[in-house]
Scaffold this motif. Structure first.
Motif, PDB file in Angstrom:
ATOM      1  N   GLN A 204      -8.682   7.888  29.439  1.00 25.57           N
ATOM      2  CA  GLN A 204      -8.121   9.115  28.872  1.00 25.57           C
ATOM      3  C   GLN A 204      -8.911   9.583  27.650  1.00 25.57           C
ATOM      4  N   TYR A 205     -10.055   8.965  27.399  1.00 21.29           N
ATOM      5  CA  TYR A 205     -10.872   9.307  26.242  1.00 21.29           C
ATOM      6  C   TYR A 205     -11.406  10.729  26.360  1.00 21.29           C
ATOM      7  N   SER A 206     -11.252  11.487  25.289  1.00 20.54           N
ATOM      8  CA  SER A 206     -11.858  12.817  25.167  1.00 20.54           C
ATOM      9  C   SER A 206     -11.945  13.149  23.688  1.00 20.54           C
ATOM     10  N   ALA A 207     -12.848  14.045  23.345  1.00 18.98           N
ATOM     11  CA  ALA A 207     -12.996  14.444  21.944  1.00 18.98           C
ATOM     12  C   ALA A 207     -11.700  15.049  21.415  1.00 18.98           C
ATOM     13  N   VAL A 208     -11.048  15.834  22.226  1.00 18.43           N
ATOM     14  CA  VAL A 208      -9.783  16.452  21.809  1.00 18.43           C
ATOM     15  C   VAL A 208      -8.740  15.386  21.493  1.00 18.43           C
ATOM     16  N   ARG A 209      -8.647  14.370  22.335  1.00 15.07           N
ATOM     17  CA  ARG A 209      -7.682  13.288  22.125  1.00 15.07           C
ATOM     18  C   ARG A 209      -8.038  12.484  20.864  1.00 15.07           C
ATOM     19  N   VAL A 210      -9.315  12.220  20.641  1.00 12.06           N
ATOM     20  CA  VAL A 210      -9.748  11.497  19.443  1.00 12.06           C
ATOM     21  C   VAL A 210      -9.353  12.275  18.195  1.00 12.06           C
ATOM     22  N   ILE A 211      -9.628  13.555  18.178  1.00 12.06           N
ATOM     23  CA  ILE A 211      -9.283  14.392  17.023  1.00 12.06           C
ATOM     24  C   ILE A 211      -7.775  14.352  16.772  1.00 12.06           C
ATOM     25  N   LYS A 212      -6.994  14.487  17.820  1.00 12.32           N
ATOM     26  CA  LYS A 212      -5.532  14.467  17.685  1.00 12.32           C
ATOM     27  C   LYS A 212      -5.046  13.137  17.112  1.00 12.32           C
ATOM     28  N   GLN A 213      -5.559  12.037  17.634  1.00  9.67           N
ATOM     29  CA  GLN A 213      -5.121  10.712  17.169  1.00  9.67           C
ATOM     30  C   GLN A 213      -5.579  10.441  15.738  1.00  9.67           C
ATOM     31  N   LEU A 214      -6.807  10.832  15.399  1.00 15.75           N
ATOM     32  CA  LEU A 214      -7.275  10.647  14.022  1.00 15.75           C
ATOM     33  C   LEU A 214      -6.470  11.490  13.043  1.00 15.75           C
TER      34      LEU A 214
ATOM     35  N   GLU B  10      -1.270  -1.835  17.267  1.00 15.05           N
ATOM     36  CA  GLU B  10      -0.385  -0.669  17.336  1.00 15.05           C
ATOM     37  C   GLU B  10       1.042  -1.073  16.966  1.00 15.05           C
ATOM     38  N   ARG B  11       1.477  -2.249  17.460  1.00 16.95           N
ATOM     39  CA  ARG B  11       2.822  -2.742  17.114  1.00 16.95           C
ATOM     40  C   ARG B  11       2.953  -3.034  15.619  1.00 16.95           C
ATOM     41  N   LEU B  12       1.858  -3.373  14.973  1.00 12.91           N
ATOM     42  CA  LEU B  12       1.884  -3.606  13.526  1.00 12.91           C
ATOM     43  C   LEU B  12       2.098  -2.309  12.747  1.00 12.91           C
ATOM     44  N   GLY B  13       1.897  -1.178  13.406  1.00  9.83           N
ATOM     45  CA  GLY B  13       2.088   0.111  12.741  1.00  9.83           C
ATOM     46  C   GLY B  13       0.860   0.596  11.993  1.00  9.83           C
ATOM     47  N   ILE B  14      -0.317   0.081  12.372  1.00 12.96           N
ATOM     48  CA  ILE B  14      -1.537   0.477  11.671  1.00 12.96           C
ATOM     49  C   ILE B  14      -2.549   1.152  12.586  1.00 12.96           C
ATOM     50  N   SER B  15      -2.199   1.361  13.840  1.00 16.43           N
ATOM     51  CA  SER B  15      -3.198   1.808  14.806  1.00 16.43           C
ATOM     52  C   SER B  15      -2.608   2.720  15.871  1.00 16.43           C
ATOM     53  N   ARG B  16      -3.488   3.447  16.509  1.00 17.22           N
ATOM     54  CA  ARG B  16      -3.188   4.236  17.702  1.00 17.22           C
ATOM     55  C   ARG B  16      -4.189   3.800  18.763  1.00 17.22           C
ATOM     56  N   THR B  17      -3.845   4.028  20.030  1.00 20.48           N
ATOM     57  CA  THR B  17      -4.714   3.614  21.129  1.00 20.48           C
ATOM     58  C   THR B  17      -4.971   4.773  22.076  1.00 20.48           C
ATOM     59  N   ILE B  18      -6.195   4.873  22.519  1.00 20.81           N
ATOM     60  CA  ILE B  18      -6.553   5.818  23.577  1.00 20.81           C
ATOM     61  C   ILE B  18      -7.075   4.980  24.739  1.00 20.81           C
TER      62      ILE B  18
ATOM     63  N   GLU C  40      -3.347  12.245  13.367  1.00 18.82           N
ATOM     64  CA  GLU C  40      -2.079  11.529  13.219  1.00 18.82           C
ATOM     65  C   GLU C  40      -2.245  10.329  12.275  1.00 18.82           C
ATOM     66  N   LEU C  41      -3.299   9.557  12.480  1.00 17.55           N
ATOM     67  CA  LEU C  41      -3.540   8.386  11.633  1.00 17.55           C
ATOM     68  C   LEU C  41      -3.729   8.770  10.170  1.00 17.55           C
ATOM     69  N   LEU C  42      -4.510   9.809   9.937  1.00 16.86           N
ATOM     70  CA  LEU C  42      -4.828  10.199   8.563  1.00 16.86           C
ATOM     71  C   LEU C  42      -3.751  11.069   7.931  1.00 16.86           C
ATOM     72  N   GLY C  43      -2.971  11.739   8.751  1.00 17.59           N
ATOM     73  CA  GLY C  43      -1.928  12.618   8.230  1.00 17.59           C
ATOM     74  C   GLY C  43      -0.611  11.932   7.957  1.00 17.59           C
ATOM     75  N   ASN C  44      -0.416  10.756   8.507  1.00 14.23           N
ATOM     76  CA  ASN C  44       0.827  10.013   8.318  1.00 14.23           C
ATOM     77  C   ASN C  44       0.556   8.858   7.363  1.00 14.23           C
ATOM     78  N   PRO C  45       1.044   8.936   6.127  1.00 17.91           N
ATOM     79  CA  PRO C  45       0.733   7.900   5.131  1.00 17.91           C
ATOM     80  C   PRO C  45       1.275   6.515   5.473  1.00 17.91           C
TER      81      PRO C  45
END
Length: 111
Positions: free
Chosen positions: A66-76, A54-62, A78-83
């Motif tokens: 706190q795991y949930s499908a809604v949280r996974v969708i939100k984080q993915l 995450e500190r490298l700027g290539i990842s997000r953490t759940i 963010e990962l895919l929407g931010n170049p």
């Protein structure tokens, strides 16, 4: 089942993001593939590995609790929407792919 085993080294380069538990081997394969990651650490070294990528700027953490499908969708999203995630992951992947780890280890052992 069409196959018994699918190595990460062959699968990870073909995806746009990698979701995994954060073990060191899986994390290394994900870094080498050069794609953003979503880490859901479970135990041992996994939370530390998740924090590092995450500190490298290539990842997000759940966090696991706190795991949930809604949280996974939100984080993915963010990962895919931010170049910036993809660009940084590709940069790090290129560096790792250029390393000659086996040769360096062999030379160190010989010495």
């Amino acid at each position: 089942m069409p196959f018994d085993y699918a190595p990460f080294s062959e699968i990870f380069p073909c995806v746009c993001a990698i979701m995994h538990q954060g073990g060191i081997g899986t994390t290394a394969q994900a870094l080498r593939a050069g794609h953003p990651t979503l880490v859901v650490p479970y135990s041992h070294d996994q939370p530390d590995n998740a924090a590092r990528v995450e500190r490298l700027g290539i990842s997000r953490t759940i966090p696991r609790k706190q795991y949930s499908a809604v949280r996974v969708i939100k984080q993915l999203r963010e990962l895919l929407g931010n170049p910036n995630y993809a660009a940084k992951a590709a940069e790090i992947g290129s560096i790792i792919q250029a390393e000659n780890g086996l040769g360096v280890a062999r030379d160190a052992i010989k010495q």
